[in-house]
Design a protein around this motif. Structure first.
Motif, PDB file in Angstrom:
ATOM      1  N   MET A 197      29.492  39.812  41.524  1.00  0.00           N
ATOM      2  CA  MET A 197      30.508  39.109  42.233  1.00  0.00           C
ATOM      3  C   MET A 197      30.920  39.698  42.376  1.00  0.00           C
ATOM      4  SD  MET A 197      32.921  36.199  41.019  1.00  0.00           S
ATOM      5  CE  MET A 197      33.396  36.415  39.126  1.00  0.00           C
ATOM      6  N   ARG A 198      31.844  40.445  43.699  1.00  0.00           N
ATOM      7  CA  ARG A 198      32.935  41.020  44.433  1.00  0.00           C
ATOM      8  C   ARG A 198      33.698  40.419  44.225  1.00  0.00           C
ATOM      9  NH1 ARG A 198      28.996  41.591  49.070  1.00  0.00           N
ATOM     10  NH2 ARG A 198      28.998  40.312  49.429  1.00  0.00           N
ATOM     11  N   VAL A 199      35.144  41.376  43.739  1.00  0.00           N
ATOM     12  CA  VAL A 199      36.041  40.780  44.384  1.00  0.00           C
ATOM     13  C   VAL A 199      37.725  42.083  44.610  1.00  0.00           C
ATOM     14  CG1 VAL A 199      38.061  39.331  42.275  1.00  0.00           C
ATOM     15  CG2 VAL A 199      35.927  38.686  41.852  1.00  0.00           C
ATOM     16  N   ALA A 200      37.891  41.784  45.796  1.00  0.00           N
ATOM     17  CA  ALA A 200      39.315  42.728  46.243  1.00  0.00           C
ATOM     18  C   ALA A 200      40.823  41.822  45.654  1.00  0.00           C
ATOM     19  CB  ALA A 200      38.985  42.088  47.009  1.00  0.00           C
ATOM     20  N   GLU A 214      34.881  42.369  35.439  1.00  0.00           N
ATOM     21  CA  GLU A 214      34.061  43.926  35.377  1.00  0.00           C
ATOM     22  C   GLU A 214      33.238  43.258  33.885  1.00  0.00           C
ATOM     23  OE1 GLU A 214      37.111  46.924  37.471  1.00  0.00           O
ATOM     24  OE2 GLU A 214      37.035  46.257  35.784  1.00  0.00           O
ATOM     25  N   ALA A 215      33.550  42.779  32.939  1.00  0.00           N
ATOM     26  CA  ALA A 215      33.114  42.764  31.546  1.00  0.00           C
ATOM     27  C   ALA A 215      31.745  41.606  31.616  1.00  0.00           C
ATOM     28  CB  ALA A 215      34.387  42.192  30.560  1.00  0.00           C
ATOM     29  N   HIS A 216      31.734  40.714  33.029  1.00  0.00           N
ATOM     30  CA  HIS A 216      31.262  39.425  33.161  1.00  0.00           C
ATOM     31  C   HIS A 216      30.573  40.670  34.409  1.00  0.00           C
ATOM     32  CE1 HIS A 216      33.438  37.329  30.513  1.00  0.00           C
ATOM     33  NE2 HIS A 216      32.353  37.033  30.416  1.00  0.00           N
ATOM     34  N   GLY A 217      30.516  41.363  34.479  1.00  0.00           N
ATOM     35  CA  GLY A 217      29.084  42.210  35.852  1.00  0.00           C
ATOM     36  C   GLY A 217      29.455  42.137  37.155  1.00  0.00           C
ATOM     37  N   ALA A 218      31.528  42.064  37.620  1.00  0.00           N
ATOM     38  CA  ALA A 218      31.673  41.989  38.811  1.00  0.00           C
ATOM     39  C   ALA A 218      32.049  43.558  38.830  1.00  0.00           C
ATOM     40  CB  ALA A 218      32.993  41.093  38.211  1.00  0.00           C
ATOM     41  N   ARG A 219      32.446  43.360  40.374  1.00  0.00           N
ATOM     42  CA  ARG A 219      32.330  45.081  41.063  1.00  0.00           C
ATOM     43  C   ARG A 219      34.051  44.515  41.460  1.00  0.00           C
ATOM     44  NH1 ARG A 219      28.385  46.890  45.167  1.00  0.00           N
ATOM     45  NH2 ARG A 219      28.297  44.670  45.130  1.00  0.00           N
ATOM     46  N   ALA A 240      33.818  40.828  49.685  1.00  0.00           N
ATOM     47  CA  ALA A 240      34.450  40.445  48.744  1.00  0.00           C
ATOM     48  C   ALA A 240      33.947  39.293  48.818  1.00  0.00           C
ATOM     49  CB  ALA A 240      35.484  40.687  48.658  1.00  0.00           C
ATOM     50  N   ASP A 241      33.542  38.700  47.865  1.00  0.00           N
ATOM     51  CA  ASP A 241      33.106  37.617  47.534  1.00  0.00           C
ATOM     52  C   ASP A 241      34.526  36.976  46.997  1.00  0.00           C
ATOM     53  OD1 ASP A 241      30.581  37.608  47.264  1.00  0.00           O
ATOM     54  OD2 ASP A 241      30.497  38.433  45.412  1.00  0.00           O
ATOM     55  N   TRP A 242      35.403  37.160  46.642  1.00  0.00           N
ATOM     56  CA  TRP A 242      36.346  36.384  46.168  1.00  0.00           C
ATOM     57  C   TRP A 242      37.878  37.730  46.521  1.00  0.00           C
ATOM     58  CZ3 TRP A 242      38.586  32.006  44.031  1.00  0.00           C
ATOM     59  CH2 TRP A 242      37.734  31.702  43.489  1.00  0.00           C
ATOM     60  N   LEU A 243      38.722  37.451  47.169  1.00  0.00           N
ATOM     61  CA  LEU A 243      39.859  37.666  47.085  1.00  0.00           C
ATOM     62  C   LEU A 243      40.954  37.466  46.539  1.00  0.00           C
ATOM     63  CD1 LEU A 243      42.061  39.728  49.336  1.00  0.00           C
ATOM     64  CD2 LEU A 243      42.224  37.860  50.409  1.00  0.00           C
ATOM     65  N   VAL A 244      41.537  38.137  45.289  1.00  0.00           N
ATOM     66  CA  VAL A 244      42.771  37.366  44.565  1.00  0.00           C
ATOM     67  C   VAL A 244      43.686  38.514  45.548  1.00  0.00           C
ATOM     68  CG1 VAL A 244      43.631  37.528  42.324  1.00  0.00           C
ATOM     69  CG2 VAL A 244      41.681  37.430  43.391  1.00  0.00           C
ATOM     70  N   VAL A 245      44.832  37.535  45.734  1.00  0.00           N
ATOM     71  CA  VAL A 245      46.654  37.523  46.072  1.00  0.00           C
ATOM     72  C   VAL A 245      47.357  37.464  45.782  1.00  0.00           C
ATOM     73  CG1 VAL A 245      47.745  37.423  48.242  1.00  0.00           C
ATOM     74  CG2 VAL A 245      45.322  37.132  48.832  1.00  0.00           C
ATOM     75  N   ASP A 246      47.665  38.425  45.025  1.00  0.00           N
ATOM     76  CA  ASP A 246      49.210  38.228  44.153  1.00  0.00           C
ATOM     77  C   ASP A 246      50.384  39.379  44.784  1.00  0.00           C
ATOM     78  OD1 ASP A 246      50.965  38.170  41.787  1.00  0.00           O
ATOM     79  OD2 ASP A 246      49.992  38.624  40.833  1.00  0.00           O
ATOM     80  N   HIS A 247      51.446  38.216  45.937  1.00  0.00           N
ATOM     81  CA  HIS A 247      51.972  38.996  46.770  1.00  0.00           C
ATOM     82  C   HIS A 247      52.964  38.339  46.622  1.00  0.00           C
ATOM     83  CE1 HIS A 247      54.204  41.989  49.311  1.00  0.00           C
ATOM     84  NE2 HIS A 247      53.102  43.071  49.130  1.00  0.00           N
ATOM     85  N   LEU A 267      31.474  29.892  42.583  1.00  0.00           N
ATOM     86  CA  LEU A 267      30.990  30.805  43.513  1.00  0.00           C
ATOM     87  C   LEU A 267      29.117  30.563  42.979  1.00  0.00           C
ATOM     88  CD1 LEU A 267      31.150  34.773  43.069  1.00  0.00           C
ATOM     89  CD2 LEU A 267      31.431  32.868  45.347  1.00  0.00           C
ATOM     90  N   GLU A 268      28.840  29.756  41.876  1.00  0.00           N
ATOM     91  CA  GLU A 268      27.247  29.480  41.719  1.00  0.00           C
ATOM     92  C   GLU A 268      27.280  28.235  42.287  1.00  0.00           C
ATOM     93  OE1 GLU A 268      27.542  29.280  37.188  1.00  0.00           O
ATOM     94  OE2 GLU A 268      27.824  31.689  37.347  1.00  0.00           O
ATOM     95  N   THR A 269      28.494  27.278  42.087  1.00  0.00           N
ATOM     96  CA  THR A 269      28.358  26.095  42.895  1.00  0.00           C
ATOM     97  C   THR A 269      28.050  25.708  44.447  1.00  0.00           C
ATOM     98  OG1 THR A 269      30.445  25.553  42.218  1.00  0.00           O
ATOM     99  CG2 THR A 269      28.881  24.887  40.606  1.00  0.00           C
ATOM    100  N   SER A 270      28.478  27.041  45.029  1.00  0.00           N
ATOM    101  CA  SER A 270      28.845  27.071  46.203  1.00  0.00           C
ATOM    102  C   SER A 270      27.545  27.427  47.388  1.00  0.00           C
ATOM    103  CB  SER A 270      30.085  28.249  47.082  1.00  0.00           C
ATOM    104  OG  SER A 270      29.517  29.321  46.532  1.00  0.00           O
TER     105      SER A 270
END
Length: 367
Positions: free
Chosen positions: A1-4, A29-34, A97-104, A364-367
């Protein structure tokens, strides 16, 4: 999983948004994401801190600087929303990225539409305001007073809302220490105060707190630990002030063991931001000063739950200093401290980042 992550820190914004995103990134990251952070190059940004901690980072140029007032959210990034979206999309095309997290607080649905159209990533919005439209299919707001009705007019009907303190993004060290610390709260008295007014503390509320304490008759053995970030503009003045006080005051910068400091403290005087939930996890009684308008509802909710004492809103004037002095006299009663500890510890267990990571992975797993 790639996360921005698209998130900023600055002298105006503070450091809390980046720090809670970093907590989520570490759990992922502890579960393998970048994970990769995209931040504006603003005065007081945490770019150096992130790089020193091994975070992949892109700094976006911010030609308008950081001249915005704290509530002028639209100019927080130093870019127009369109320029910000274009720059962010360009980076995501370089590093998909597979996920985009926006905190703004300065970004909304029009920014999200432009970026998501160009990238196709799933989008998690982290918010505290419930004041603008979003297109993200997932939204996290840890506020204790939040309900789905608050976001009904702002998000798609199928948006997955992660609301309340059970989703507060806190480092696992707090929940891991919880079972050992909570039993000790029953027999505390007021000796050790932890002051945490945010990583930046631009208005220098810390100085007013120290001055207030210095005017009081304090119990024998009383001492203070004051925590700040390395970008705090008043740091050197506070160090000089600490040397003049009638009680020991230890100033710590860019701490990595805040959970241990909270465990040792009998009382916290702090802002009503994200750190409030860390204090709750460890049952640390708190006197809270709202330093931003969006913190006021949380402060009121915590006070109504008997979990903290609200000192008021910093921008309303100096009346909070008198409230602080009165409240300090009240919490000298060990029974009051114990009651605050018991009520606060019931509100948050500190496992929000674990829950959010599981939801993101499952999506992600169910998409």
């Amino acid at each position: 999983m790639r996360v921005a992550f698209r998130v900023d820190a600055s002298l105006v914004i503070g450091t809390g948004h980046v720090m809670r995103c970093l907590t989520l990134a570490r759990m992922l990251e502890a579960h393998g994401a970048r994970c990769h952070f995209i931040c504006a190059d603003l005065p007081g940004n945490l770019g150096q801190f992130l790089c020193q901690n091994g975070v992949s980072l892109t700094l976006l140029p911010a030609p308008r600087g950081d001249a915005a007032a704290p509530l002028d959210y639209s100019s927080w990034s130093g870019l127009t929303w369109a320029d910000d979206a274009e720059a962010t999309a360009r980076e995501l095309q370089k590093q998909p990225a597979d996920w985009l997290v926006v905190d703004h607080y300065g970004l909304d649905a029009q920014w999200e539409a432009a970026v998501l159209r160009a990238t196709g990533a799933k989008c998690l919005i982290i918010d505290d305001l419930a004041n603008r439209p979003h297109l993200g299919r997932w939204l996290l707001d840890p506020g204790p007073q939040r309900t789905s009705a608050d976001y009904k007019q702002f998000v798609p009907s199928d948006c997955d809302l992660l609301l309340g303190p059970r989703y507060a993004l806190l480092r696992p060290e707090f929940s891991e220490l919880r079972d050992r610390v909570l039993p000790t709260r029953k027999k505390r008295s007021l000796r050790h105060v932890l002051v945490t007014m945010g990583g930046v503390d631009l208005p220098n509320a810390s100085s007013a707190i120290l001055s207030c304490l210095d005017r009081l008759t304090l119990p024998e053995g009383f001492h203070v630990t004051l925590v700040l970030g390395g970008t705090a503009p008043h740091l050197e003045n506070l160090r000089a002030r600490a040397e003049e006080l009638s009680f020991p005051c230890d100033i710590k910068v860019d701490v990595r063991d805040l959970h241990h400091l909270m465990a040792k403290a009998d009382l916290a005087i702090g802002a009503a931001g994200g750190t409030a939930w860390e204090r709750c996890v460890l049952g640390l009684p708190s006197l809270m000063l709202s330093t931003a308008e969006n913190q006021i509802p949380a402060a009121r909710a915590l006070e109504q739950a008997g979990a903290a004492v609200s000192l008021g809103f910093l921008a309303d004037g100096d009346g909070w200093v008198d409230t602080l002095a009165e409240s300090l006299q009240r919490v000298r009663n060990p029974r009051v401290l114990a009651e605050l500890a018991r009520n606060s510890s019931s509100l948050c267990d500190g496992k929000g980042a674990i829950r959010v990571e599981k939801r993101m992975r499952a999506a992600l797993e169910t998409s």
